[in-house]
Write a protein that holds these residues in place. Structure first.
Motif, mmCIF file in Angstrom:
data_model
loop_
_atom_site.group_PDB
_atom_site.id
_atom_site.type_symbol
_atom_site.label_atom_id
_atom_site.label_comp_id
_atom_site.label_asym_id
_atom_site.label_seq_id
_atom_site.Cartn_x
_atom_site.Cartn_y
_atom_site.Cartn_z
ATOM 1 N N GLY A 1 56.978 41.383 47.427
ATOM 2 C CA GLY A 1 56.332 41.581 46.132
ATOM 3 C C GLY A 1 55.059 40.802 45.906
ATOM 4 N N GLU A 2 54.860 39.715 46.633
ATOM 5 C CA GLU A 2 53.653 38.907 46.448
ATOM 6 C C GLU A 2 52.512 39.305 47.378
ATOM 7 N N MET A 3 52.767 40.233 48.297
ATOM 8 C CA MET A 3 51.712 40.666 49.215
ATOM 9 C C MET A 3 50.679 41.501 48.468
ATOM 10 N N ALA A 4 49.430 41.415 48.896
ATOM 11 C CA ALA A 4 48.360 42.235 48.325
ATOM 12 C C ALA A 4 48.370 43.601 49.005
ATOM 13 N N CYS A 5 49.470 44.324 48.820
ATOM 14 C CA CYS A 5 49.654 45.636 49.456
ATOM 15 C C CYS A 5 50.617 46.441 48.588
ATOM 16 N N SER A 6 50.180 47.592 48.120
ATOM 17 C CA SER A 6 51.029 48.409 47.253
ATOM 18 C C SER A 6 52.237 48.963 47.984
ATOM 19 N N GLY B 1 40.275 47.261 47.660
ATOM 20 C CA GLY B 1 40.360 47.449 46.226
ATOM 21 C C GLY B 1 40.171 46.141 45.490
ATOM 22 N N PRO B 2 40.113 46.183 44.167
ATOM 23 C CA PRO B 2 39.883 44.969 43.404
ATOM 24 C C PRO B 2 40.996 43.936 43.554
ATOM 25 N N GLY B 3 42.203 44.368 43.911
ATOM 26 C CA GLY B 3 43.307 43.427 44.088
ATOM 27 C C GLY B 3 43.490 42.940 45.527
ATOM 28 N N SER B 4 42.547 43.264 46.395
ATOM 29 C CA SER B 4 42.710 42.925 47.812
ATOM 30 C C SER B 4 42.442 41.456 48.118
ATOM 31 N N GLY B 5 41.701 40.793 47.249
ATOM 32 C CA GLY B 5 41.372 39.393 47.516
ATOM 33 C C GLY B 5 40.210 39.245 48.479
ATOM 34 N N HIS B 6 39.580 40.326 48.854
ATOM 35 C CA HIS B 6 38.436 40.274 49.765
ATOM 36 C C HIS B 6 37.156 40.640 49.068
#
Length: 150
Positions: free
Chosen positions: A7-12, A145-150
């Motif tokens: 759940g904490e991974m930056a991956c849907s 995407g905006p939630g990717s952290g990159h």
């Protein structure tokens, strides 16, 4: 053994697997969608242990995918899909189309789906929400995407 948490991974995909990645969860959702609402009905259909089913139902309720509704004073509950759960059933319908195509064999699909809008028996097919054209793995590029952290 403790289950890996995604759940904490930056991956849907990982986050979705955190909700329904345990093998019984999609089958529980399938049963509730099909109209089996009570614990004993689901347990009998799946042949799952009471302990495991209790854990799965609690998890799906905690995740907001199912809701409990009392049906008598003991208290006993029925399980119903929430809006979030109904959208997960959409995902399962995509899995059904894949399974019917690649795994059904000569016997054919075990379940057919009649579309309310046109009355025809059909299957889910992915399309672009913007233009309506087919949208499959070979038709897209992956972009951060905006939630990717990159």
């Amino acid at each position: 053994m403790q289950r890996t948490r995604f759940g904490e991974m930056a991956c849907s995909i990982a986050r979705t697997m955190d909700v329904i990645g345990e093998p019984w969860s999609p089958l529980v959702l399938r049963d509730v969608f099909a109209g089996l609402r009570r614990f004993d009905e689901i347990q009998a259909d799946l042949g799952i242990s009471r302990k495991v089913l209790t854990e799965r139902l609690n998890h799906l309720v905690d995740e907001g995918v199912l809701e409990r509704r009392p049906y008598d004073s003991r208290p006993r509950f029925e399980y119903h899909l929430t809006g979030k759960g109904a959208e997960l059933v959409d995902l399962l319908m995509v899995m059904v189309a894949w399974g019917d195509r690649w795994l059904a064999g000569e016997a054919g699909p075990p379940v057919l789906y009649r579309h309310h809008a046109c009355g025809e028996v059909s299957h889910v097919d992915l399309s672009c929400a913007h233009c309506g054209e087919p949208m499959h793995a070979g038709d897209v590029d992956l972009l951060p995407g905006p939630g990717s952290g990159h």
